[in-house]
Scaffold this motif. Structure first.
Motif, PDB file in Angstrom:
ATOM      1  N   VAL A  93       0.597  -1.462  -0.220  1.00 18.15           N
ATOM      2  CA  VAL A  93       0.140   0.176  -0.280  1.00 18.15           C
ATOM      3  C   VAL A  93       0.920   1.326   0.499  1.00 18.15           C
ATOM      4  N   ALA A  94       1.660   1.075   0.705  1.00 17.42           N
ATOM      5  CA  ALA A  94       2.442   2.478   0.764  1.00 17.42           C
ATOM      6  C   ALA A  94       3.579   2.884  -0.311  1.00 17.42           C
ATOM      7  N   ALA A  95       3.849   1.639  -1.375  1.00 18.51           N
ATOM      8  CA  ALA A  95       4.747   1.929  -2.083  1.00 18.51           C
ATOM      9  C   ALA A  95       3.678   2.505  -3.275  1.00 18.51           C
ATOM     10  N   PHE A  96       2.259   2.084  -3.375  1.00 17.94           N
ATOM     11  CA  PHE A  96       1.317   2.916  -4.658  1.00 17.94           C
ATOM     12  C   PHE A  96       1.323   4.072  -4.093  1.00 17.94           C
ATOM     13  N   ALA A  97       1.194   4.601  -2.236  1.00 19.22           N
ATOM     14  CA  ALA A  97       1.045   5.598  -1.659  1.00 19.22           C
ATOM     15  C   ALA A  97       2.494   6.515  -2.409  1.00 19.22           C
ATOM     16  N   ALA A  98       3.155   6.664  -2.021  1.00 18.20           N
ATOM     17  CA  ALA A  98       4.733   6.542  -2.300  1.00 18.20           C
ATOM     18  C   ALA A  98       5.355   7.779  -3.760  1.00 18.20           C
ATOM     19  N   TYR A  99       4.470   6.850  -4.409  1.00 23.86           N
ATOM     20  CA  TYR A  99       4.885   7.012  -6.291  1.00 23.86           C
ATOM     21  C   TYR A  99       3.738   7.417  -6.363  1.00 23.86           C
ATOM     22  N   ALA A 100       2.788   8.143  -5.803  1.00 24.10           N
ATOM     23  CA  ALA A 100       2.155   9.460  -6.364  1.00 24.10           C
ATOM     24  C   ALA A 100       2.400  10.674  -5.808  1.00 24.10           C
ATOM     25  N   LEU A 101       2.568  10.443  -4.094  1.00 25.24           N
ATOM     26  CA  LEU A 101       3.020  11.704  -3.619  1.00 25.24           C
ATOM     27  C   LEU A 101       4.367  11.950  -4.233  1.00 25.24           C
ATOM     28  N   ALA A 102       5.252  11.476  -4.838  1.00 21.58           N
ATOM     29  CA  ALA A 102       6.414  12.136  -6.024  1.00 21.58           C
ATOM     30  C   ALA A 102       6.413  12.311  -6.988  1.00 21.58           C
ATOM     31  N   TRP A 103       5.827  11.461  -7.784  1.00 21.97           N
ATOM     32  CA  TRP A 103       5.560  11.859  -8.898  1.00 21.97           C
ATOM     33  C   TRP A 103       4.033  11.793  -9.577  1.00 21.97           C
ATOM     34  N   MET A 104       3.062  12.364  -8.877  1.00 22.98           N
ATOM     35  CA  MET A 104       1.489  12.178  -9.860  1.00 22.98           C
ATOM     36  C   MET A 104       0.990  13.525  -9.276  1.00 22.98           C
ATOM     37  N   GLU A 105       1.121  14.430 -10.509  1.00 31.39           N
ATOM     38  CA  GLU A 105       0.683  15.803  -9.797  1.00 31.39           C
ATOM     39  C   GLU A 105      -0.922  15.597  -9.277  1.00 31.39           C
ATOM     40  N   PHE A 106      -1.336  16.561  -8.793  1.00 30.61           N
ATOM     41  CA  PHE A 106      -2.603  16.764  -8.385  1.00 30.61           C
ATOM     42  C   PHE A 106      -2.746  17.314  -6.917  1.00 30.61           C
ATOM     43  N   PRO A 107      -4.066  18.205  -6.944  1.00 31.62           N
ATOM     44  CA  PRO A 107      -4.498  19.280  -5.998  1.00 31.62           C
ATOM     45  C   PRO A 107      -4.114  18.354  -4.358  1.00 31.62           C
ATOM     46  N   GLY A 108      -3.518  18.776  -3.152  1.00 31.57           N
ATOM     47  CA  GLY A 108      -3.561  18.461  -1.849  1.00 31.57           C
ATOM     48  C   GLY A 108      -2.382  17.786  -2.195  1.00 31.57           C
ATOM     49  N   ARG A 109      -1.151  17.792  -3.064  1.00 31.06           N
ATOM     50  CA  ARG A 109      -0.068  16.973  -2.450  1.00 31.06           C
ATOM     51  C   ARG A 109       0.652  17.006  -1.623  1.00 31.06           C
ATOM     52  N   ALA A 110       0.934  17.893  -1.896  1.00 30.75           N
ATOM     53  CA  ALA A 110       1.634  18.782  -0.617  1.00 30.75           C
ATOM     54  C   ALA A 110       1.272  18.509   0.535  1.00 30.75           C
ATOM     55  N   LEU A 111      -0.272  18.938   1.190  1.00 33.99           N
ATOM     56  CA  LEU A 111      -0.968  18.721   2.080  1.00 33.99           C
ATOM     57  C   LEU A 111      -0.754  17.063   2.862  1.00 33.99           C
ATOM     58  N   LEU A 112      -0.658  16.284   1.940  1.00 34.97           N
ATOM     59  CA  LEU A 112      -0.916  15.052   2.496  1.00 34.97           C
ATOM     60  C   LEU A 112       0.518  14.643   2.362  1.00 34.97           C
ATOM     61  N   VAL A 113       1.704  15.305   1.606  1.00 39.75           N
ATOM     62  CA  VAL A 113       2.501  14.489   2.982  1.00 39.75           C
ATOM     63  C   VAL A 113       3.233  15.339   4.034  1.00 39.75           C
ATOM     64  N   ALA A 114       2.306  16.436   4.074  1.00 35.97           N
ATOM     65  CA  ALA A 114       2.734  16.999   5.230  1.00 35.97           C
ATOM     66  C   ALA A 114       1.975  16.406   6.241  1.00 35.97           C
ATOM     67  N   LEU A 115       0.952  15.861   6.292  1.00 31.88           N
ATOM     68  CA  LEU A 115      -0.102  14.853   6.937  1.00 31.88           C
ATOM     69  C   LEU A 115       0.893  13.579   7.516  1.00 31.88           C
ATOM     70  N   VAL A 116       1.033  13.049   6.344  1.00 32.94           N
ATOM     71  CA  VAL A 116       2.192  12.045   6.412  1.00 32.94           C
ATOM     72  C   VAL A 116       3.314  12.223   7.757  1.00 32.94           C
ATOM     73  N   VAL A 117       3.923  13.063   7.373  1.00 31.20           N
ATOM     74  CA  VAL A 117       5.013  13.538   8.306  1.00 31.20           C
ATOM     75  C   VAL A 117       4.154  14.164   9.368  1.00 31.20           C
ATOM     76  N   ALA A 118       2.938  14.454  10.028  1.00 28.72           N
ATOM     77  CA  ALA A 118       2.519  14.070  11.023  1.00 28.72           C
ATOM     78  C   ALA A 118       2.119  13.392  11.743  1.00 28.72           C
ATOM     79  N   MET A 119       1.831  12.204  11.010  1.00 21.96           N
ATOM     80  CA  MET A 119       1.213  10.853  11.620  1.00 21.96           C
ATOM     81  C   MET A 119       2.307  10.267  12.484  1.00 21.96           C
ATOM     82  N   LEU A 120       3.222  10.460  11.948  1.00 24.83           N
ATOM     83  CA  LEU A 120       4.904   9.850  12.336  1.00 24.83           C
ATOM     84  C   LEU A 120       4.588   9.784  14.291  1.00 24.83           C
ATOM     85  N   VAL A 121       4.520  10.810  14.244  1.00 29.47           N
ATOM     86  CA  VAL A 121       4.652  11.357  16.037  1.00 29.47           C
ATOM     87  C   VAL A 121       3.493  11.548  16.889  1.00 29.47           C
TER      88      VAL A 121
END
Length: 381
Positions: A191-219
């Motif tokens: 699951v993470a491999a698909f999500a990581a590819y989308a966040l790294a190379w696919m352009e869509f609205p809210g991508r930066a917000l999703l990356v920030a949300l993933v980082v926030a969930m680490l804590v």
């Protein structure tokens, strides 16, 4: 100056060696202790396993059935070492006694006397016991100080893995742990491999917000989400079982997996992906034929982390995988139960603990060359 190592570099080398030894010594000690008997563990440390040790062992004379009445005195002759209940010949006897309070009261060859009973123990273990009263059917206790040669046994592993006696049986817990760990490692990686590819190379609205949300969930602490997640599982009918614990481990491991894989995929050469798109490749084809093969170090490094966390987990398994019959008990919980019921049987606990760490050690050493490459990838631009 060129060619000279600074004092800081030597300090780093010494620290690394110290850390390696700090981890190796307990592991080697656990391995050696898992092959030792209970008496040897209680009398000497694992570092003395290759040398003979002096121990006090409790033996018994033969019972009333072996006694002969001679001039009004019951006489029993036999051998403490080679009788049915003896430890076997080959021990060097130092002293003996008839009381646990003074097991070295008499030298070998002397005659000990106590309340109308006498016993003489010879160096080869033979003895002569006399009593004015009829001996008991179970015989009399004799405490012998003997030099015990090194001894190793596989009985501990037989007891743990194949005895089938309730809490001694770790084989079921071993396969239960594999049943939990393998899917709980594969699912978040996929699951993470698909999500990581989308966040790294696919352009869509809210991508930066999703990356920030993933980082926030680490804590987010794992303990904070246990009860809400358990209530959710019970509400949707999953309950407490393998599916629930798989999904729980997937949820707790997903943020790190996405963050690690996304950082790695961002660092891959852009020209390769752009050329593939020019040639008409779809995102799925790029992902499966280019990104996944190139991302294997990152996938392997996360697989190591997830496998070790899941294999050594106790908290999540205790919450999401409770079975009163013990059919789904994992190894960490099984060892806790051994600690609660076994008390001082350290040979059993040492064997159970080493069985528990053997598989993670094998996985780590098989894939450790990818660990550093996967962690550092994407951290420096």
């Amino acid at each position: 100056m060129a060619g000279q190592k600074s004092g800081l570099m030597w300090a780093v080398h010494i620290s690394v060696v110290a850390l390696v030894l700090l981890w190796i010594f307990p592991t080697v000690g656990l391995l050696v202790s898992s092959f030792r008997t209970a008496d040897q563990i209680s009398n000497s440390g694992w570092w003395a396993s290759l040398t003979a040790t002096e121990q006090t062992i409790q033996l018994r004379t033969a019972g009333a059935e072996a006694a002969e009445l001679v001039d009004g005195v019951y006489v029993i002759e036999g051998n403490l070492l080679t009788d049915d209940r003896g430890p076997g010949a080959g021990l060097e006897l130092r002293s003996f006694g008839t009381s646990a309070r003074n097991p070295s009261a008499y030298a070998i060859g002397e005659t000990g006397e106590d309340n109308g009973e006498t016993i003489t123990v010879n160096p080869d273990g033979s003895y002569v016991y006399t009593s004015v009263e009829e001996p008991s059917s179970s015989g009399s206790r004799v405490f012998v100080n003997a030099v015990i040669p090194p001894e190793f046994t596989t009985q501990n592993y037989d007891t743990i893995l194949f005895s089938g006696r309730g809490q001694d049986n770790m084989s079921r817990a071993f396969f239960n742990t594999l049943t939990v760990t393998i899917p709980a490692t594969i699912i978040p990686i996929v699951v993470a491999a698909f999500a990581a590819y989308a966040l790294a190379w696919m352009e869509f609205p809210g991508r930066a917000l999703l990356v920030a949300l993933v980082v926030a969930m680490l804590v987010v602490p794992l303990q904070l989400a246990l009860i809400p997640l358990l209530r959710l599982h019970l509400g949707i009918g999953i309950g407490k079982g393998y599916l629930g614990v798989w999904l729980a481990h997937t949820a707790f491991g997903m943020p790190l997996a996405i963050y690690l894989l996304r950082n790695y995929m961002v660092g891959l050469p852009r020209d390769i992906i752009e050329n593939a798109k020019v040639d008409g490749a779809t995102d799925f084809q790029i992902f499966t034929r280019i990104i996944l093969p190139l991302s294997f170090p990152a996938l392997a490094s996360f697989a190591i982390f997830q496998f070790l966390w899941t294999w050594n987990d106790l908290l999540v398994a205790s919450v999401f995988l409770i079975d009163a019959s013990g059919q789904t008990t994992v190894m960490t919980r099984q060892i806790v139960e051994l600690l609660g019921t076994r008390g001082g049987n350290w040979e059993i606990l040492a064997t159970a603990a080493f069985v528990s760490i053997a598989v993670p050690l094998a996985v780590f050493f098989a894939m450790q060359r990818y660990l550093v490459r996967g962690i550092l990838a994407g951290s420096v631009k």
